[in-house]
Structures are given as structure tokens and as C-alpha cells.
Design an enzyme around this catalytic site. Structure first.
Site, short mmCIF file in Angstrom:
data_model
loop_
_atom_site.label_atom_id
_atom_site.label_comp_id
_atom_site.label_asym_id
_atom_site.label_seq_id
_atom_site.Cartn_x
_atom_site.Cartn_y
_atom_site.Cartn_z
N TYR A 48 4.95 9.28 -10.91
CA TYR A 48 4.02 8.48 -10.11
C TYR A 48 3.15 7.62 -11.01
CZ TYR A 48 0.05 7.50 -7.01
OH TYR A 48 -0.96 6.89 -6.29
N GLY A 49 2.60 8.23 -12.07
CA GLY A 49 1.76 7.48 -12.99
C GLY A 49 2.52 6.35 -13.67
N ALA A 50 3.77 6.64 -14.07
CA ALA A 50 4.58 5.61 -14.72
C ALA A 50 4.86 4.46 -13.76
CB ALA A 50 5.89 6.22 -15.21
N ASN B 103 0.80 -1.21 0.00
CA ASN B 103 0.00 0.00 0.00
C ASN B 103 0.84 1.27 0.00
OD1 ASN B 103 -2.47 1.75 0.70
ND2 ASN B 103 -1.16 2.04 2.50
#
Length: 298
Positions: free
Chosen positions: A191-193, A125
Site C-alpha cells: 500500500y505504501g509503495a 479516491n
């Protein structure tokens, strides 16, 4: 194992007695005229669980949900939470570690091995990253974001493999991903990658590690966090964003936690390699929202 409670008679009887419709002092109590509640042992009772980022708002909710199911939970984070993580009389243990450091994450696995001898559930998480334009992000910041959101959960899963295969039943890994990894992520490109990579890792590990270990990911959408309301321009901006979602609200941390519990249970026994969207129906494309606003204005 379960017991039947006959509320109208106030008597607890065995399952056999309940089936026969008999209990002492209440011969007329039958399954036709009594309300019966079955209390069963949770599927996750006694399971050994590690939740990274366990002190955060989503991580804490995941820990509490697992504790409420009777699981043995170890929350992991860089800083000890200000107050204990507990639910239904059960309390999570805490292990301090920066999981971007492979030596530190191996120390966590060694600790779990010494204390429990196995690992049943791993919830990756921990994650996040500050918004910053790609052109302005330093190489060091980019590396830190990718390390936290992709390399750390991958390496920890690899290190945990030796304990996961010792689980009494099929073990489970749940990776907490994000919609940022499934669509363009302007302002948070690294972050998206990283989250996109985590979705690929999920499918790869599921193929490599079945049938002993199930591996799944949650593609989490916008989550309500009181501390982040100002990020949306205050209460009015927050409500406007929430109203754009099909379910007209953002997810609560408990929504994510409940999905984790489901994915770790026997009800998800044939689910592995899945990237499950937990986004309330998805984000409405901006062009449709703008078109709708324009039409309403006319």
C-alpha cells in the site's frame, strides 16, 4: 451575479441599488448602516465530477462537498451505497465498476462522455488494503493492492484525458494519497509503495498535461472513522493516538473533502504537481514520543 440582503430592513435589492445605498421604502439604508451579505454562484457550479470510491466515508464526504457547491457528481464504486449520496437538494449519480479492470474503467469514461460530453474534475479516491506483514503477503494480494492504489488511478486518468481536455475551463485531477506513501509503511508495504508511486504520477502528469489539466495529490494522515476505533485498541487507544498529533485530533472526512474543493477551485489556479499534506501537522516521531513519556514518568 449577486444580491445584497439588508437584514435591518428585510429588503432584497440589486447590486447597483446596494452600492448607491438606496431601496424603495428605505432611503436611509446605506452600506454604512446595513449589514450586507453577498451570495455568489459557486466556482464549481455545473462542473462534471467523477469521484472514485464515492460510497466510502471519505468518498461520500467528497461527493457531498462537491454537490453542495452545485457540481454534477458521479460516484463510482463496486457496490451501490445503502442510501443516496446527496447534499443541498442535489444528488450524486452512481456508476458501478471495479476500476482495477481497465475495460470497466473505460466503460465509465464512455458513460461520462455520452452523458456529459466532458469531464471537469476527477478525484481518484478509491484505495486501501488490509494490514499484513510483507513476508506473509501473497503475490496475488500484493498485485491487487498495487493495482487498486496505483494502476487504477493512473489508467483511469489516462482514459479520462480525452474528456478532461474538453472541460470549459482548466480541468482538475486530485489524487487521494496517504502518509504511508511518504514514510516507511511497515505492515502495509505494498500500500505504501503504491501511494508513493501515486505521488510520483501526480507530478509527472502535471508536467505532461499542463496547462489544460491541473494534477495534484493530497497526502492524507489519520482519518477518524467510527468503524475503525477498535483498530486503535478502543476509545482509550484511539484518544491516545489522536493526542499524539499536533492538532490533537484525527482528520474528519470533511477535512479531506474541503481540501479537495479548494484544490479544484480557482483559488488553486496556480497549483499543479503539488503533494499537499493534510495531516494536522504530521505524526510525531515515535522516539520523541517515547522520550517524552520517559521524561514525564520521572
Amino acid at each position: 451575479a449577486y444580491c445584497a440582503i439588508f437584514f435591518r430592513k428585510g429588503i432584497i435589492v440589486s447590486d447597483d441599488d446596494a452600492v448607491n445605498g438606496w431601496c424603495e421604502g428605505a432611503e436611509d439604508a446605506t452600506l454604512d448602516n446595513a449589514d450586507v451579505v453577498e451570495t455568489r454562484m459557486s466556482e464549481l457550479e455545473g462542473k462534471v465530477c467523477v469521484v472514485t470510491g464515492g460510497a466510502g466515508h471519505i468518498g461520500r464526504a467528497i461527493c457531498e462537498a462537491l454537490l453542495s457547491e452545485g457540481a454534477q457528481v458521479v460516484a463510482v464504486g463496486r457496490r451501490k451505497p445503502s442510501h443516496p449520496i446527496e447534499s443541498d437538494g442535489n444528488r450524486a449519480a452512481f456508476y458501478a465498476a471495479d476500476l482495477r479492470d481497465a475495460v470497466a474503467s473505460q466503460g465509465l469514461i464512455d458513460h461520462i462522455g455520452e452523458r456529459f460530453g466532458r469531464l471537469d474534475i476527477l478525484v481518484n479516491n478509491a484505495g486501501g488494503g488490509p494490514p499484513v506483514a510483507a513476508a506473509n503477503a501473497s503475490p496475488e494480494l500484493t498485485q491487487k493492492i498495487i493495482s487498486l492504489n496505483l494502476l487504477a488511478p493512473l489508467v483511469l486518468s489516462q482514459q479520462a484525458h480525452v474528456l478532461l481536455i474538453k472541460a470549459n475551463d482548466v480541468a482538475s485531477i486530485v489524487n487521494i494519497a496517504s502518509v504511508s506513501g511518504a514514510r516507511p509503511s511497515p505492515g502495509t508495504a505494498a500500500y505504501g509503495a503504491a501511494k508513493a508511486g501515486l505521488l510520483n504520477v501526480t507530478k509527472s502528469l502535471a508536467m505532461e498535461w499542463g496547462p489544460r489539466i491541473r494534477v495534484n495529490a493530497l497526502i492524507v494522515g489519520l482519518v477518524h472513522n467510527e468503524a475503525g476505533i477498535e483498530h486503535y485498541g478502543g476509545e482509550s487507544g484511539f484518544k491516545r493516538v489522536a493526542d499524539m498529533l499536533p492538532l490533537k485530533r484525527m482528520a474528519s472526512p470533511e477535512d479531506v473533502a474541503n481540501t479537495v474543493v479548494m484544490m479544484c477551485s480557482d483559488r488553486a489556479a496556480y497549483i499543479s504537481g503539488a503533494n499537499l499534506e493534510v495531516d494536522g501537522g504530521g505524526e510525531v516521531p515515535v522516539f520523541l514520543h517515547l522520550a517524552n513519556e520517559s521524561s514525564t514518568a520521572k
